[in-house]
Write a protein that holds these residues in place. Structure first.
Motif, short mmCIF file in Angstrom:
data_model
loop_
_atom_site.label_atom_id
_atom_site.label_comp_id
_atom_site.label_asym_id
_atom_site.label_seq_id
_atom_site.Cartn_x
_atom_site.Cartn_y
_atom_site.Cartn_z
N CYS A 93 5.42 -5.67 12.33
CA CYS A 93 4.88 -6.51 11.25
C CYS A 93 3.75 -5.74 10.61
N PHE A 94 3.82 -5.63 9.31
CA PHE A 94 2.80 -4.93 8.54
C PHE A 94 2.02 -5.97 7.75
N LYS A 95 0.69 -5.98 7.95
CA LYS A 95 -0.15 -6.93 7.22
C LYS A 95 -1.51 -6.32 6.98
N MET A 96 -2.15 -6.80 5.92
CA MET A 96 -3.48 -6.32 5.60
C MET A 96 -4.50 -6.96 6.53
N LYS A 97 -5.49 -6.14 6.93
CA LYS A 97 -6.58 -6.64 7.78
C LYS A 97 -7.40 -7.66 7.01
N ILE A 149 1.48 5.88 9.80
CA ILE A 149 2.03 5.84 8.43
C ILE A 149 1.37 4.71 7.65
N ALA A 150 1.29 3.54 8.27
CA ALA A 150 0.68 2.38 7.61
C ALA A 150 -0.76 2.70 7.22
N TYR A 151 -1.52 3.30 8.13
CA TYR A 151 -2.91 3.64 7.86
C TYR A 151 -3.02 4.66 6.72
N GLY A 152 -2.15 5.66 6.72
CA GLY A 152 -2.17 6.65 5.64
C GLY A 152 -1.83 6.04 4.29
N TYR A 153 -0.96 5.05 4.30
CA TYR A 153 -0.58 4.35 3.07
C TYR A 153 -1.74 3.51 2.55
N ASN A 154 -2.38 2.79 3.44
CA ASN A 154 -3.53 1.96 3.06
C ASN A 154 -4.34 1.73 4.33
N GLU A 155 -5.59 2.16 4.33
CA GLU A 155 -6.42 2.08 5.54
C GLU A 155 -6.56 0.65 6.06
N GLY A 211 3.51 3.24 -10.73
CA GLY A 211 2.59 2.26 -11.29
C GLY A 211 2.34 1.08 -10.37
N GLN A 212 2.55 1.27 -9.08
CA GLN A 212 2.38 0.19 -8.10
C GLN A 212 1.14 0.43 -7.25
N GLN A 213 0.52 -0.66 -6.84
CA GLN A 213 -0.60 -0.61 -5.90
C GLN A 213 -0.04 -0.38 -4.50
N ASN A 214 -0.88 0.14 -3.60
CA ASN A 214 -0.41 0.32 -2.23
C ASN A 214 -0.69 -0.94 -1.41
N THR A 215 0.05 -1.99 -1.78
CA THR A 215 -0.01 -3.28 -1.11
C THR A 215 1.11 -3.37 -0.07
N VAL A 216 1.02 -4.37 0.77
CA VAL A 216 2.06 -4.57 1.78
C VAL A 216 3.41 -4.83 1.12
N GLU A 217 3.40 -5.50 -0.01
CA GLU A 217 4.66 -5.82 -0.71
C GLU A 217 5.39 -4.57 -1.21
N ASN A 218 4.63 -3.52 -1.52
CA ASN A 218 5.22 -2.30 -2.07
C ASN A 218 5.48 -1.22 -1.02
N TYR A 219 5.10 -1.48 0.22
CA TYR A 219 5.20 -0.47 1.27
C TYR A 219 6.64 0.00 1.51
N GLU A 258 11.99 -8.72 6.58
CA GLU A 258 11.66 -10.09 6.20
C GLU A 258 10.28 -10.09 5.53
N TYR A 259 10.27 -10.50 4.26
CA TYR A 259 9.02 -10.57 3.51
C TYR A 259 8.44 -11.97 3.65
N LYS A 260 7.25 -12.04 4.22
CA LYS A 260 6.54 -13.31 4.39
C LYS A 260 5.33 -13.28 3.46
N PRO A 261 4.65 -14.42 3.28
CA PRO A 261 3.52 -14.44 2.33
C PRO A 261 2.43 -13.40 2.60
N ASP A 262 2.12 -13.11 3.86
CA ASP A 262 1.02 -12.20 4.14
C ASP A 262 1.44 -10.93 4.89
N CYS A 263 2.73 -10.75 5.07
CA CYS A 263 3.17 -9.57 5.82
C CYS A 263 4.64 -9.27 5.56
N VAL A 264 5.04 -8.08 5.99
CA VAL A 264 6.45 -7.68 5.98
C VAL A 264 6.81 -7.37 7.42
#
Length: 156
Positions: free
Chosen positions: A152-156, A127-133, A63-71, A88-94
């Motif tokens: 570092c994983f962050k949304m574009k 892997i990151a791209y497959g999880y969320n483009e 029941g989770q969205q494919n957000t950076v927080e849930n990766y 390390e979880y930061k406001p806009d990235c992991v």
């Protein structure tokens, strides 16, 4: 069994994977040169995208969205004592830092980091791209050069 032979512990699947990868890489290079290594890199990316999609499916099943927080919470590969890392979880990235990696260690001990780099440079962005483009993987440090890997994983 001879008395001077000792029983060996089973080998980690991570080590076996790294060894198989190197054998495949060497044979592709021997047979096809750089084109073979390019095919291997494409295969790593395809494998990574497949894994990322599976991670997204795992998140969705929970029941989770494919957000950076849930990766990372839905990541597909177990972490054992063969890996040393922090998240390390930061406001806009992991961000992750690996100080120990059985894959890199296996390739370096065998003098095959050339082939390990093909895997390492391609797998996590795929892997990151497959999880969320829109999920971008910034891989700034690599074990072979820096004695650690940073991601570092962050949304574009």
């Amino acid at each position: 069994m001879m008395e001077d032979q000792k029983m060996k512990d089973p080998v980690s699947m991570f080590v076996l994977f790294a060894q198989m990868f190197s054998i495949t890489a060497k044979n592709l290079e021997k047979e096809f040169g750089q084109k073979g290594l390019d095919v291997l890199a494409d295969s790593v990316r395809e494998f990574g995208v497949m894994r990322g999609k599976d991670i997204a499916s795992r998140a969705a099943a929970r029941g989770q969205q494919n957000t950076v927080e849930n990766y990372l919470d839905n990541y597909d590969m177990e972490r054992s004592e063969l890996f040393g890392y922090t998240n390390e979880y930061k406001p806009d990235c992991v961000c992750q830092e690996f100080t120990k990696c059985i894959f890199a260690e296996t390739w370096m001990e065998a003098g095959e980091e050339k082939y390990g780099r093909i895997y390492c440079n391609n797998i996590d962005p795929a892997i990151a791209y497959g999880y969320n483009e829109n999920l971008e993987c910034q891989h700034e440090k690599i074990m072979y050069d820096d004695k650690k890997c940073t991601f570092c994983f962050k949304m574009k």
